[in-house]
Design an enzyme around this catalytic site. Structure first.
Site, PDB file in Angstrom:
ATOM      1  N   HIS A 168       0.822  -1.218   0.000  1.00  0.00           N
ATOM      2  CA  HIS A 168       0.000   0.000   0.000  1.00  0.00           C
ATOM      3  C   HIS A 168       0.857   1.269   0.000  1.00  0.00           C
ATOM      4  O   HIS A 168       0.495   2.278   0.590  1.00  0.00           O
ATOM      5  CB  HIS A 168      -1.016  -0.031   1.155  1.00  0.00           C
ATOM      6  CG  HIS A 168      -0.424  -0.108   2.537  1.00  0.00           C
ATOM      7  ND1 HIS A 168      -0.991  -0.852   3.549  1.00  0.00           N
ATOM      8  CD2 HIS A 168       0.666   0.472   3.088  1.00  0.00           C
ATOM      9  CE1 HIS A 168      -0.282  -0.712   4.654  1.00  0.00           C
ATOM     10  NE2 HIS A 168       0.727   0.092   4.396  1.00  0.00           N
ATOM     11  N   HIS A 224      -1.036   5.451   9.254  1.00  0.00           N
ATOM     12  CA  HIS A 224       0.347   5.935   9.269  1.00  0.00           C
ATOM     13  C   HIS A 224       0.420   7.330   9.863  1.00  0.00           C
ATOM     14  O   HIS A 224       0.900   8.276   9.237  1.00  0.00           O
ATOM     15  CB  HIS A 224       0.908   5.950   7.847  1.00  0.00           C
ATOM     16  CG  HIS A 224       0.814   4.631   7.158  1.00  0.00           C
ATOM     17  ND1 HIS A 224      -0.341   4.174   6.577  1.00  0.00           N
ATOM     18  CD2 HIS A 224       1.735   3.658   6.978  1.00  0.00           C
ATOM     19  CE1 HIS A 224      -0.130   2.972   6.059  1.00  0.00           C
ATOM     20  NE2 HIS A 224       1.112   2.635   6.290  1.00  0.00           N
ATOM     21  N   HIS A 252      10.769  -2.966   3.186  1.00  0.00           N
ATOM     22  CA  HIS A 252      11.202  -1.569   3.096  1.00  0.00           C
ATOM     23  C   HIS A 252      11.572  -1.052   4.475  1.00  0.00           C
ATOM     24  O   HIS A 252      11.109  -1.574   5.492  1.00  0.00           O
ATOM     25  CB  HIS A 252      10.154  -0.665   2.443  1.00  0.00           C
ATOM     26  CG  HIS A 252       8.849  -0.515   3.188  1.00  0.00           C
ATOM     27  ND1 HIS A 252       8.014  -1.566   3.463  1.00  0.00           N
ATOM     28  CD2 HIS A 252       8.221   0.579   3.692  1.00  0.00           C
ATOM     29  CE1 HIS A 252       6.913  -1.124   4.084  1.00  0.00           C
ATOM     30  NE2 HIS A 252       7.023   0.172   4.249  1.00  0.00           N
ATOM     31  N   GLU A 302       5.286  -4.703   8.709  1.00  0.00           N
ATOM     32  CA  GLU A 302       3.823  -4.628   8.571  1.00  0.00           C
ATOM     33  C   GLU A 302       3.266  -5.757   7.697  1.00  0.00           C
ATOM     34  O   GLU A 302       2.066  -6.007   7.692  1.00  0.00           O
ATOM     35  CB  GLU A 302       3.420  -3.275   7.981  1.00  0.00           C
ATOM     36  CG  GLU A 302       3.864  -3.079   6.542  1.00  0.00           C
ATOM     37  CD  GLU A 302       3.459  -1.718   5.966  1.00  0.00           C
ATOM     38  OE1 GLU A 302       2.951  -0.877   6.708  1.00  0.00           O
ATOM     39  OE2 GLU A 302       3.667  -1.516   4.753  1.00  0.00           O
TER      40      GLU A 302
HETATM   41 FE   FE2 Z   1       1.855   0.637   6.120  1.00  0.00          FE
END
Ligand code: FE2
Lengths: 348, 288
Positions: free
Chosen positions: B12, B59, B193, B240
């Protein structure tokens, strides 16, 4: 838990595999179990080296009393192999004043009158006061002490007196750690274990009820239950164990609250306008310290993160004063942008 | 009873939304990434789910650090896209599935998951981007959404095994929901990431590809990894990925992999997609 792990049980002074009977039965359902033999060495370090050599690969180490001191030495010697650590009824302090003389009395007794006499003198204070007359508990312990020799006792006392100071290494222990103690342990009291548990990041302290120093035999079910739960215990996440990876943990959240709140404010258009119009005045609204203001105003991303800033919040600064996220990444990595794209992200 | 027709997994990454907003879809940097989603979009068009349960994290947009729920469930009529700082985005609001949301909350609590309940909440790129990737840019979304928010930013984040268990309870909720509606479950986030620290820019294509295999074939292995191992393998923000386990925990043990796609780097992220169906077909269709 990794399938290749071996559970190592380490008995204490004058003890042998018999004190672990109950735990061996339960734990061997989960992984291979070996019991260490500390009857031949005369230093904690030698005991630790020999015990490390009992199995290959990762170890889940359980030490009781002197055995726990050996376990701590194993962590110092080979931290990469110790997957988890359990310390029962023990201490981490170096030799205390007067300890040598007290111990010498028992060494002499064993030499002069034999192991049965040593057992009669040494064992009662080791168990819960109410159970010194409990033959079902005391007889096997007496037999165990009689199986040992005065020479072995002598060697083990020498090892204990020459023990390393394990205290200074406690804070570096990074594996899931259990510290357990009998509530009525008169030899190594609860308070001592509270200190040890507090010094080891993420350690779990379990109190064994109605037990003296010999918890594995006094309350075998409680000890076994604590060890089974410990086998499923997660690694502590409080310290940064992965290099150059500042996790947003308790310290950082608290440290960075102001800076992140300031950045969160930039979700609102009127705050973005205020930031653009007079950045310092906007920062002052959130009571940023001089260091925090300097880091923000100089767009020092690395420093903002060091001060507890989290990228998801501070990134909003780049919505007001555009900079690419890869540039923020490169700055933190200490790399030129094109090198960062190429070497980290694999861009051609 | 409601039917579970499939499980989707996707990244996402916010830059995906920004690329769409800026009309960069067909530029050389982005075209291979977006083209890889065409089979996923075709699957959605064909399968026509009525409700999408989307598991994602906020976030720092809808929740600040003043109150952070470990798990939260949206129970709103409508979810507006939130302004993350770059201004409002040109996408329509999402319609909620309020009745199912409450049924889910009931089922969760009865099964010892105690989520925060959100009746009014905006939603960020965590759900926007997956919806755009699978459903495109319609004038109105042809599917209702149920957002499940997972805290994967502020430690302590939940255990991966807990995400898996949440998926199993979600499955119970769908199977016990008195409705003809067709459900799809969307696990989002990742893949590898890292945005913070000197290790920023860390990506791990090898681990990402293994994850895309294991999430279908050996999800128990992924559910038993520690949080720390996720950070190690996938980076501090890539952890995540554990949110895909909610989707996978909702599916049967045996699943068919219809499509996968992997592209690196999308901005600073290893990006991926998967489309799964239960080997035995949609649940609740036993009579067919
Ligand atoms: Fe995220």
């Amino acid at each position: 838990m990794e399938t290749t792990v071996t559970i190592v049980l380490i008995p204490g002074l004058l003890c042998d595999a018999s004190i672990w009977t109950s735990q061996v039965a339960a734990l061997s359902q989960r992984a291979p179990v070996v019991v260490a033999d500390l009857s031949t060495q005369d230093s904690i370090t030698a005991m630790a080296r020999d015990t490390l050599a009992l199995a290959q690969g990762p170890l889940a180490v359980v030490g009781h009393s002197m055995g726990a001191r050996v376990a701590l030495e194993m962590v110092r010697l080979a931290p990469e192999r110790i997957e988890r650590l359990a310390l029962l009824d023990t201490g981490a302090h170096p030799r205390r004043d007067g300890e040598e003389a007290t111990r010498q009395v028992l060494v002499d007794l064993a030499r002069r009158e034999g192991m049965a006499a040593l057992a009669d003198r040494w064992l009662p204070p080791m168990v819960h006061e109410a159970r010194t007359g409990d033959a079902a508990l005391m007889e096997p312990l007496r037999e165990m002490v009689k199986r040992a020799t005065a020479d072995q006792h002598d060697r083990q006392i020498r090892a204990l007196l020459g023990r390393p100071n394990a205290r200074e290494h406690l804070s570096a222990i990074a594996c899931p750690t259990l510290v357990a103690v009998g509530r009525q342990d008169r030899w190594s009291p609860l308070a001592q274990h509270e200190e040890i548990a507090a010094a080891i990041p993420g350690a779990r302290l379990v109190i064994i009820e109605d037990s003296g120093h010999m918890s594995p035999v006094e309350q075998p079910d409680q000890v076994t239950a604590a060890l089974l739960a410990w086998l499923d215990m997660e690694s502590p996440m409080t310290a940064d164990r992965i290099p150059d990876t500042p996790l947003f943990d308790r310290e950082r959240q608290r440290r960075g609250y102001r800076i992140n709140k300031m950045a969160m404010g930039l979700s609102k258009p009127e705050n973005r306008e205020a930031f653009k119009a007079d950045e310092e005045a906007y920062l002052d609204r959130f009571s940023l310290t001089a260091d925090e203001k300097k880091a923000v105003m100089s767009r020092d991303w690395r420093e903002m993160v060091r001060l507890g800033g989290n990228l998801f919040f501070i990134l909003k600064i780049s919505a007001v004063d555009p900079v690419r996220i890869t540039e923020i990444g490169a700055h933190q990595a200490g790399m030129a942008h094109d090198a960062f794209l190429r070497d980290r992200l694999g861009k051609k | 009873m409601a039917k579970l027709i499939g499980g989707l997994g996707t990244s996402h990454v916010p830059s995906i939304a920004a690329a769409l907003d800026k009309g960069l879809r067909d530029t050389p940097d982005w075209k291979p990434f977006f083209d890889g989603y065409i089979p996923g979009q075709d699957w959605v068009k064909e399968a026509k789910p009525d409700v999408a349960v989307v598991i994602f994290n906020d976030h720092g947009n809808s929740f600040f650090l003043d109150r952070v729920p470990t798990f939260a469930v949206g129970c709103a009529e409508e979810y507006k896209p939130v302004d993350e700082g770059w201004g409002p985005r040109p996408i329509p609001p999402f319609q909620g599935a309020v009745d199912f949301s409450w049924h889910l909350v009931d089922t969760l609590v009865e099964n010892r998951f105690d989520p925060m309940i959100c009746q009014e909440i905006d939603v960020d790129h965590g759900i926007q981007v997956p919806m755009e990737l699978f459903w495109g840019r319609p004038a109105a979304w042809p599917v209702k959404v149920v957002p499940i928010f997972v805290n994967v930013i502020q430690y302590p984040i939940p255990l991966p095994s807990r995400c898996w268990e949440l998926g199993q309870v979600l499955r119970k909720a769908i199977e016990s929901y008195d409705s003809d509606e067709r459900f799809v479950v969307v696990g989002t986030g990742g893949l590898s990431h890292q945005l913070q620290g000197a290790r920023a820019g860390f990506v791990n294509p090898e681990a990402d590809r293994a994850f895309l295999r294991d999430i279908a074939a050996d999800p128990g292995k992924l559910a038993s990894l520690s949080r720390e191992r996720y950070v190690e393998l996938f980076g501090s923000e890539g952890a995540e990925l554990m949110m895909w386990l909610v989707m996978r925990g909702c599916m049967d043990e045996a699943v068919k992999v219809l499509h996968t796609h992997y592209f690196v780097p999308a901005s600073m992220t290893g990006a991926g997609m998967i489309v799964l169906e239960n080997e035995a077909g949609a649940t609740g269709r036993a009579a067919a």
